[in-house]
Design an enzyme around this catalytic site. Structure first.
Site, PDB file in Angstrom:
ATOM      1  CG  ASP A  29      -1.652   1.253   1.498  1.00  0.00           C
ATOM      2  OD1 ASP A  29      -1.608   2.149   0.629  1.00  0.00           O
ATOM      3  OD2 ASP A  29      -2.304   1.355   2.562  1.00  0.00           O
ATOM      4  CE  LYS A  92      -1.711   6.963  -3.404  1.00  0.00           C
ATOM      5  NZ  LYS A  92      -2.215   6.032  -2.381  1.00  0.00           N
ATOM      6  CD  GLU A 191      -5.054   3.689  -2.534  1.00  0.00           C
ATOM      7  OE1 GLU A 191      -5.923   4.495  -2.129  1.00  0.00           O
ATOM      8  OE2 GLU A 191      -3.901   4.036  -2.841  1.00  0.00           O
TER       9      GLU A 191
END
Ligand code: AMP
Length: 624
Positions: A29, A92, A191
């Site tokens: 993740d 990100k 996700e």
């Protein structure tokens, strides 16, 4: 009865399977605030602690300057306050983005971001430029290295998660970051899908709908998924890339600053505000469990300390307007999916901030149902990525079996036996083949019966289709037919059968061999275990029976022709053993049948010698 016999003698030319033993695949993740890495261990997803002993590694990279290696994770986060310009967090947000896509809001990061128009965004530190992929690669390199230390083995393959709204460029940038870190990225997954896997929602009924409410440190995402044929599809997604737990920390820190300024009659420096923010986050987290906490800041001024009591109600009052901002996104996601809250089967919570009772209350109010809190919200995405990695390695059964064959595939051979060509749990796409021959003289065609299942006998498996391949007539054992199975990435099986002599071939396509209901797979596997002994005994019985049939036919043929050429005792012995074998065939004892086959085989030695002599003689005569 079928008419194919496996020509084991030609098997060397047969197998085309290329699959090697699968190496470990980790699940990652790669988060805005924190990143996590996990691996399957004895069938369970386990998240691995980093070198600092934490499973949550801050997604922060600090460049000390000069030739020094960058610091990553907790050590980098620690220096962020004092070296903000050289410390990169929330990278990100810039993955796969172009200069023109940077908003004023993005520009508030503490480090230098440049890029205009169509140029990719770059981060400048100590006069050097880094792409967001390179910075993300630093984070991934740490995760990989620390995981290798924990696992005591090299890690080179990974599944990485991305937000559902990431476009192709952003997904490719994530893949590139993986490659730069020395990882082969096997799969990029959404996700919310990973979270749904971690919550075990792939076990829901077909067409179940799930809302995934993800409130992390800096971002909010709401996704609505639908489970279709064992696979989750994102049917709508909304969110806010500038909304999260950090905003709650900020308002609580401001409240603490107000109280401190009033009580101590002093101005709040930037450094003090930073300390208050840290204390605010700690208090916020504790208030998820406790009703009231004391916040203390020692040595604020000349040895004087500050302390104040904060209650959960007070925090809720401050946080409510922030959390309420997620409501509009949720309603929009529902509207896009053309669903009402009642149409949902589950609402799951992801992101550390969803541990806050106020967040849970607001989610309950929006979706008019109790949210599912059975999984750890800040680990769910990483756990799901790890499960997906496990599925790709073939070690997990009965889950979203999109990428492995759920059951073995093969063809029927002589005696109604299943001959496996592609075993169960083989990663697709894949290709494998084998060579077969005939078991009956002068057959003019061979019937190819494609079968799926785990049992030894075809009658206990699923039949997927049947076709005939014609070839030139020849004595049994002479024709050579190659059968090749290939499964593409969509699970479509193509069966090719070719007469090696003439090159004549047929290709038949069989739709989706991976599309088998979980219950069917479970039942089939359970039955194959339950009947393992019986099945094996049946296979051995059939194989021995086939051998017995062949040896009896050959003996009778030879005896008719050469009986007079062998001594009477041998004739009597052969007749006796033929009778014994016939009797054994009537019985049901495998050991007796095997012994009878062997004993007849031994008794026919004199007959074999005569036949050999005959052949040599005629060969010599023919040569004159
Ligand atoms: P994530 O991005 O999922 O790692 O979430 C991080 C955010 O969750 C941060 O803002 C944390 O302060 C917040 N958080 C973590 N644990 C809790 C908790 N027990 N109660 C409230 N917020 C939490």
């Amino acid at each position: 009865m079928t008419d194919i016999d496996n020509a084991s003698s030609s098997s060397a030319a047969a197998s085309a399977s290329e699959s090697a033993a699968p190496s470990l695949i980790v699940g990652i993740d790669l988060g805005t605030t924190n990143s996590l890495i996990g691996a399957m261990d004895s069938g369970f997803p386990i998240l691995l602690a980093d070198a600092e002993g934490r499973r949550l590694t801050p997604s922060v990279v600090h460049f000390p300057g000069g030739d020094e290696e960058p610091l990553v994770g907790a050590p980098a986060k620690r220096v962020r306050g004092i070296r903000p310009k050289d410390t990169i967090s929330s990278i990100k947000r810039f993955m796969g983005r172009r200069g023109s896509e940077i908003t004023d809001e993005d520009a508030i990061v503490t480090y230098n971001v440049k890029g205009s128009g169509n140029e990719p965004v770059l981060v400048e530190v100590h006069g050097k430029s880094y792409s967001p992929e390179q910075i993300s690669a630093n984070i991934l390199t740490k995760l990989k290295k620390d995981a290798e230390a924990r696992l005591e083995q090299p890690v080179s393959r990974a599944v990485i998660t991305v937000p559902a709204y990431f476009n192709d460029t952003q997904r490719n940038a994530t893949k590139k970051a993986g490659q730069l870190a020395g990882l082969h990225v096997e799969r990029i997954i959404n996700e919310p899908t990973a979270a749904a896997l971690a919550y075990g929602l792939d076990k829901l009924k077909e067409r179940s709908r799930v809302a995934v409410y993800d409130l992390g440190g800096g971002t909010f995402d709401i996704s609505i998924l639908e489970l279709n044929e064992g696979v989750f599809q994102v049917i709508s997604t909304h969110g806010n890339t500038r909304l999260g737990g950090d905003d709650i920390d900020t308002v609580l820190a401001e409240e603490l600053a107000r109280r401190l300024a009033t009580k101590m009659r002093m101005d709040i420096s930037i450094a003090l505000l930073a300390r208050l923010r840290e204390e605010a986050e700690v208090a916020k987290i504790r208030l998820s469990e406790e009703e009231s906490v004391e916040v203390s800041i020692p040595f604020v001024r000349d040895g004087e300390s500050f302390s104040t009591q904060v209650t959960r109600d007070q925090l809720d009052l401050l946080a409510r307007p922030i959390v309420e901002r997620t409501r509009a996104n949720c309603l929009r996601a529902l509207a896009d999916a053309k669903l009402k809250p009642e149409d949902l089967n589950e609402v799951i919570l992801v992101g550390g901030q969803t541990r806050m009772p106020l967040v849970r209350n607001i989610v309950r109010d929006i979706f008019k149902r109790e949210p599912n809190t059975s999984a750890n919200p800040d680990e769910a995405v990483a756990v799901g990525a790890t499960i997906q990695a496990g599925i790709l390695m073939g070690g997990i059964r009965n889950m979203v079996l999109l990428d492995v064959t759920p059951l073995s595939l093969g063809i029927e051979t002589f005696g109604g036996l299943m001959n496996i060509i592609i075993p169960r749990n083989t990663t697709i796409p894949t290709k494998a083949g084998e060579m077969f021959t005939t078991a009956v003289d002068y057959q003019k065609s061979m019937s190819i019966h494609v079968v799926q299942g785990e049992r030894e006998l075809v009658k206990d498996n699923f039949s997927l289709g049947k076709f005939e391949l014609e070839f030139e007539r020849a004595p049994k054992g002479v024709p050579r037919v190659g059968v090749q199975f290939s499964i593409d990435a969509d699970g479509i099986l193509s069966v090719l059968a070719r007469d090696i002599k003439t090159g004549k071939q047929k290709v038949v396509e069989i739709k989706s061999v991976i599309d088998v209901a979980d219950e069917e797979v479970e039942r089939m596997v359970a039955e194959s275990v339950e009947h393992a002994f019986d099945d094996l005994a049946q296979r051995q019985w059939i194989e021995t029976k086939i051998k017995a049939g062949t040896i009896l036919t050959e003996t009778r043929k030879a005896m008719a022709q050469y009986r007079h050429r062998i001594v009477d005792e041998d004739v009597a012995e052969i007749d006796l053993r033929v009778a014994r074998l016939e009797a054994a065939l009537e019985g049901e004892v495998l050991a007796e049948l095997k012994a009878a086959v062997q004993s007849l085989d031994e008794a026919t030695q004199p007959l074999a010698t005569v036949i050999l002599d005959e052949a040599l003689e005629s060969g010599l005569n023919g040569g004159n």
